[in-house]
Enzyme design. Sequence first.
Site, PDB file in Angstrom:
ATOM      1  N   GLU A   1       0.156 -11.166   6.885  1.00 54.17           N
ATOM      2  CA  GLU A   1       1.073 -11.004   8.016  1.00 54.17           C
ATOM      3  C   GLU A   1       0.557 -11.792   9.216  1.00 54.17           C
ATOM      4  O   GLU A   1      -0.596 -11.650   9.606  1.00 54.17           O
ATOM      5  CB  GLU A   1       1.197  -9.520   8.357  1.00 54.17           C
ATOM      6  CG  GLU A   1       1.764  -8.696   7.199  1.00 54.17           C
ATOM      7  CD  GLU A   1       1.484  -7.217   7.352  1.00 54.17           C
ATOM      8  OE1 GLU A   1       1.337  -6.761   8.499  1.00 54.17           O
ATOM      9  OE2 GLU A   1       1.405  -6.518   6.321  1.00 54.17           O
TER      10      GLU A   1
ATOM     11  N   SER B   1       4.261  -6.620   3.470  1.00 53.17           N
ATOM     12  CA  SER B   1       4.367  -6.120   2.107  1.00 53.17           C
ATOM     13  C   SER B   1       2.981  -6.165   1.477  1.00 53.17           C
ATOM     14  O   SER B   1       2.661  -7.047   0.697  1.00 53.17           O
ATOM     15  CB  SER B   1       5.361  -7.010   1.342  1.00 53.17           C
ATOM     16  OG  SER B   1       5.424  -6.679  -0.003  1.00 53.17           O
ATOM     17  N   GLU B   2       2.156  -5.189   1.865  1.00 49.20           N
ATOM     18  CA  GLU B   2       0.744  -5.249   1.480  1.00 49.20           C
ATOM     19  C   GLU B   2       0.525  -5.256  -0.027  1.00 49.20           C
ATOM     20  O   GLU B   2      -0.379  -5.923  -0.535  1.00 49.20           O
ATOM     21  CB  GLU B   2      -0.027  -4.094   2.117  1.00 49.20           C
ATOM     22  CG  GLU B   2      -0.298  -4.257   3.595  1.00 49.20           C
ATOM     23  CD  GLU B   2       0.873  -3.888   4.485  1.00 49.20           C
ATOM     24  OE1 GLU B   2       0.810  -4.134   5.713  1.00 49.20           O
ATOM     25  OE2 GLU B   2       1.880  -3.352   3.946  1.00 49.20           O
TER      26      GLU B   2
ATOM     27  N   ASP C   1      -6.371   0.547   7.552  1.00 45.50           N
ATOM     28  CA  ASP C   1      -5.496   1.669   7.219  1.00 45.50           C
ATOM     29  C   ASP C   1      -4.408   1.272   6.229  1.00 45.50           C
ATOM     30  O   ASP C   1      -3.883   2.110   5.506  1.00 45.50           O
ATOM     31  CB  ASP C   1      -4.826   2.217   8.482  1.00 45.50           C
ATOM     32  CG  ASP C   1      -5.805   2.372   9.635  1.00 45.50           C
ATOM     33  OD1 ASP C   1      -6.045   3.497  10.062  1.00 45.50           O
ATOM     34  OD2 ASP C   1      -6.340   1.333  10.098  1.00 45.50           O
TER      35      ASP C   1
ATOM     36  N   HIS D   1      -4.285   3.314  12.568  1.00 46.67           N
ATOM     37  CA  HIS D   1      -4.729   1.932  12.757  1.00 46.67           C
ATOM     38  C   HIS D   1      -6.218   1.827  13.069  1.00 46.67           C
ATOM     39  O   HIS D   1      -6.687   0.737  13.406  1.00 46.67           O
ATOM     40  CB  HIS D   1      -3.957   1.272  13.916  1.00 46.67           C
ATOM     41  CG  HIS D   1      -2.604   0.758  13.542  1.00 46.67           C
ATOM     42  ND1 HIS D   1      -1.577   1.581  13.158  1.00 46.67           N
ATOM     43  CD2 HIS D   1      -2.110  -0.502  13.491  1.00 46.67           C
ATOM     44  CE1 HIS D   1      -0.502   0.843  12.905  1.00 46.67           C
ATOM     45  NE2 HIS D   1      -0.797  -0.418  13.097  1.00 46.67           N
TER      46      HIS D   1
END
Length: 822
Positions: free
Chosen positions: A500, A530-531, A556, A598
């Site tokens: 990203e 879209s990890e 995270d 986070h």
Amino acid sequence: MPKSQFIDPVEVRKPGSIQFKEIPVNQYNKSIEEEKANFSNEEFVDIFHDMALIREFETMLNLIKTKGEYEGIEYNHPGPAHLSIGQESAAVGMAYHLGVEDFIFGSHRSHGEILAKGMSAIHKMSDDELMDVMTNFFDGTILNIVKEGHEGNVKSLARRFLIYGTLAEIFARETGFNKGLGGSMHAFFTPFGVYPNNAIVGGSGDIAVGAALFKKVNKKEGIVVANIGDASMACGPVWEGLAFASMDQFEQLWEGAYKGGLPIIFNIMNNQYGMGGQTCGETMGYDIAARIGAGVNRDSMHAERVDGYNPLAVIDAYKRKMELLKDKKGPVLLDVLTYRYSGHSPSDASSYRSKEEVEAWEKQDCIASYANELVGAGVTKEAELEAIKADIVELMKYAMKLAIDDKVSPHMDMEKYPELIGDMMFSNESLDKMEDREVEVNHPMEENPRVQQLAKKERFAFDANGKPFSKIKQYQLRDGIFEAVVDRFYKDPTLVAYGEENRDWGGAFAVYRGLTEALPYNRLFNSPISEASIIGTAIGYAMCGGRVIPEIMYCDFLGRCGDEVFNQMPKWQAMSGNVIKMPVVVRVSVGSKYGAQHSQDWTSLVAHIPGLKVVFPVTPYDAKGLMNTALQGTDPVIFFESQRIYDIGEQFHEGGVPEGYYEIPFGEPDVKRKGKDITILTIGATLYRALEAADKLKEEYGMEAEVIDARSIVPFNYEKVLESVKKTGRIIISGDANSRGSFLNDMARNITELAFDDLDAPPVVVGSRNWITPAHELEKYFFPQVDWFLDAIHEKIVPLKGHVVKNNYTNAEQIRRNKLGI
């Protein structure tokens, strides 16, 4: 967003409607007679043979699992057997046009796909090519077994090789295609273009996209097929794989030979059930799975439903779709309608479907109906087909006898060689580049503005008088990572990086600033948020021979790609029998200031997973050296970076960070400050708080702390720590991870066992509280602080004269917190 793409509010706010393209459903209607112009009689019969071969192979497995014998040969197979009896025409049709340069990926129900693709390769390859493959695979181990007593031609020998190698793998034999470490649900054979099956439903949905990306970026021949079940269309990896594969940038931003869609077909083996759930009418809402294509891109993914009970219909569809991929119009979605007579597994009583339904499908059996058409069209005679089936039964008996013979096909000898599996966990290779060819870059490295800027920076934090240089002048930790990465981009032509905000922004934390100018889009690009697909595609890319740096912006977010990080990336090297390498370096930043979702340190989660190397440098010198090592290797590495210290200068390495290339071996901790009274071992950015605590210890209590930076977590060499503890007799272990279940405790346990006689007190862990991570304003109550070290030493190790405790480290408090789970 690239500056070149202007979003015009006048245009996007106009009223209108979306028109979807028509999606064909079961349109193929040719007879055998009409297809004689496209197939010889021999080819027609070969299709029957391959379907019958798959049917008998799985019938054999089913009988072994349910009755403990096949054709009078007894055997107990305790492992899994997810069968696809009834789906043979779908598999053979899928594989018919595919060459060895075309790769297939599968689900756990993939015996048919393996055999279909293997037989397709055998039909197409020359005798010399087949002998070369069989001779060189595992130094001819399988070939030497199956050639004994063989009297046929090379292709019949290769058929033996395929059946035996697959069956031996299913039976966990060392002579299997993956040395018995993959087994039924993970078996594959890369020389024939058969890439891993996957025990996780939908697991191939994003990995296969990475294989297609590898072919596109590295200009390789062939396409990729992701074989997935209809029920997997509910799975995250599949949807994220679809999103990644359909990115507009392939058409709109990538240039020259790289412009155009990915060469991939998402092949839905639609047997209409997911375990015991019926997809159409119960667990899904798409009615016809091909409909999904309409929601993915403007071309509706060229989606089509095909009658998978007719092998010629599937062959026809693949011929047409492969032409689209050659024209760079991918991705493609095929909904191949089929049915499995067998249950999800042999223990499945099929109570979720009626006997009438199964019998209705059996009456239209794909093999029987195709055989009748062949005979009716005068292509062959029934006696010839019966002879083929009889020959196949003999082949299965032959392969089974060999595969269960402990002398011919032994299991791995873990008694004699107890570390065999351990030796396969990592490849531990060192390679400058994965392929020997020119790198593609936009300009020479010395012309890069960031490189030129770094040449003017101070590579040590302090001047000759010990005064720190300003942040603007200092060479920072982010610069160390950048130098290692840019160096590798100019060495390894296969290297790609994405995540990203990786390109135009230069990465969320400016590590990649300067790479945008240096690299074309096909080597550095932004991915969807879209990890799972970021890591999944990296796995597929590496499997096929490339090196890749995927980035997960915040630690995270590892939860969003948990399957890929925990179930996929760490396991394929070992499960392949070391056929596959996994040169993936996952950059993960550990945050702060942003609260509970986070700001977590999840180093302990990945350290727990066998098969991952885990490093966490916190100085510019270490960051550059360890990243160089990671990118020189062929193993999966989780590379943690702390957002707290991206801008920190080098304070420890005399002479600063070298301009040239150097490596720091994984697993070697570094003594950042010498001392004689107590050892402090840290993971991550806690190092700097530990150093402050060491200052206070010396100034206020006369104690000299030896501070050791772990740098690596897996592997980790305890020798330097033990040497320190032998001198100090005391140790604190600290990091920003929650203390409960953290790797800090694992270290404490090992040190206790290894240095018990040298310890004056038990090792003490100082980790973060077992809470949600609070807002920045409250972080000092959550992450280890300077006072925490002093309080823990005072209460747990040695009293500090005159020390006033601020935090409760008593045994009673420890018991209370654990009792409450906080």
